[in-house]
Design a protein around this motif. Structure first.
Motif, PDB file in Angstrom:
ATOM      1  N   PRO A 138     -46.056 -45.225  26.266  1.00  0.00           N
ATOM      2  CA  PRO A 138     -47.141 -45.913  26.981  1.00  0.00           C
ATOM      3  C   PRO A 138     -48.533 -45.493  26.505  1.00  0.00           C
ATOM      4  N   ASP A 139     -48.643 -44.313  25.907  1.00  0.00           N
ATOM      5  CA  ASP A 139     -49.950 -43.809  25.471  1.00  0.00           C
ATOM      6  C   ASP A 139     -50.232 -43.984  23.978  1.00  0.00           C
ATOM      7  N   THR A 140     -49.255 -44.427  23.200  1.00  0.00           N
ATOM      8  CA  THR A 140     -49.443 -44.395  21.743  1.00  0.00           C
ATOM      9  C   THR A 140     -49.735 -45.733  21.094  1.00  0.00           C
ATOM     10  N   GLY A 141     -50.000 -46.762  21.841  1.00  0.00           N
ATOM     11  CA  GLY A 141     -50.414 -47.989  21.184  1.00  0.00           C
ATOM     12  C   GLY A 141     -49.691 -49.230  21.620  1.00  0.00           C
ATOM     13  N   ARG A 142     -49.932 -50.255  20.866  1.00  0.00           N
ATOM     14  CA  ARG A 142     -49.390 -51.579  21.137  1.00  0.00           C
ATOM     15  C   ARG A 142     -48.722 -52.122  19.876  1.00  0.00           C
ATOM     16  N   PHE A 143     -47.818 -53.066  20.077  1.00  0.00           N
ATOM     17  CA  PHE A 143     -47.107 -53.754  19.001  1.00  0.00           C
ATOM     18  C   PHE A 143     -47.634 -55.189  19.008  1.00  0.00           C
ATOM     19  N   ALA A 144     -48.448 -55.538  18.018  1.00  0.00           N
ATOM     20  CA  ALA A 144     -49.067 -56.863  17.961  1.00  0.00           C
ATOM     21  C   ALA A 144     -48.638 -57.586  16.688  1.00  0.00           C
ATOM     22  N   PHE A 145     -48.341 -58.878  16.827  1.00  0.00           N
ATOM     23  CA  PHE A 145     -47.902 -59.671  15.673  1.00  0.00           C
ATOM     24  C   PHE A 145     -48.060 -61.149  15.966  1.00  0.00           C
ATOM     25  N   SER A 146     -47.878 -61.939  14.934  1.00  0.00           N
ATOM     26  CA  SER A 146     -47.841 -63.399  15.083  1.00  0.00           C
ATOM     27  C   SER A 146     -46.613 -63.924  14.359  1.00  0.00           C
ATOM     28  N   THR A 147     -46.180 -65.080  14.780  1.00  0.00           N
ATOM     29  CA  THR A 147     -45.091 -65.768  14.105  1.00  0.00           C
ATOM     30  C   THR A 147     -45.271 -67.270  14.302  1.00  0.00           C
ATOM     31  N   GLU A 148     -44.652 -68.051  13.456  1.00  0.00           N
ATOM     32  CA  GLU A 148     -44.680 -69.494  13.672  1.00  0.00           C
ATOM     33  C   GLU A 148     -43.844 -69.820  14.890  1.00  0.00           C
ATOM     34  N   ARG A 149     -44.295 -70.838  15.629  1.00  0.00           N
ATOM     35  CA  ARG A 149     -43.592 -71.234  16.852  1.00  0.00           C
ATOM     36  C   ARG A 149     -42.646 -72.382  16.553  1.00  0.00           C
TER      37      ARG A 149
END
Length: 102
Positions: free
Chosen positions: A22-33
């Motif tokens: 919870p303290d070490t970051g986020r997982f962010a990404f994009s993909t085609e829908r």
């Protein structure tokens, strides 16, 4: 714009989840829908398909279900154009996941 080259995202989600707290970051990404309104079909029911463009498209529900299964919390999810191809918008999903605090 890497996940368009991957169909099954489970191994990636699992690997990322191992290293986040919870303290070490986020997982962010994009993909085609995957856009069923445009006739794109998930005939095998996997939640993703390989398009004629040689890119994978993912269902929003696939991302949501996989995130929950692995133990992520969806911080943000937005359906929007993620790039242009041949002058046309390519619809995608922007996603931010986190590990919930216990």
């Amino acid at each position: 714009d890497v996940f368009v080259y991957l169909g099954n995202l489970q191994p990636i989600f699992e690997s990322v989840h191992k290293y986040l707290t919870p303290d070490t970051g986020r997982f962010a990404f994009s993909t085609e829908r995957l856009d069923t309104a445009k006739g794109e079909k998930d005939e095998e029911g996997r939640g993703y398909v390989l398009l004629p463009t040689a890119r994978f498209a993912h269902k929003k529900s696939y991302i949501e279900k996989l995130a929950r299964k692995i133990g992520f919390q969806v911080e943000a999810m937005k359906l929007c154009p993620i790039r242009k191809n041949g002058g046309k918008d390519i619809n995608g999903i922007l996603v931010v996941l986190s590990v919930p605090s216990t």
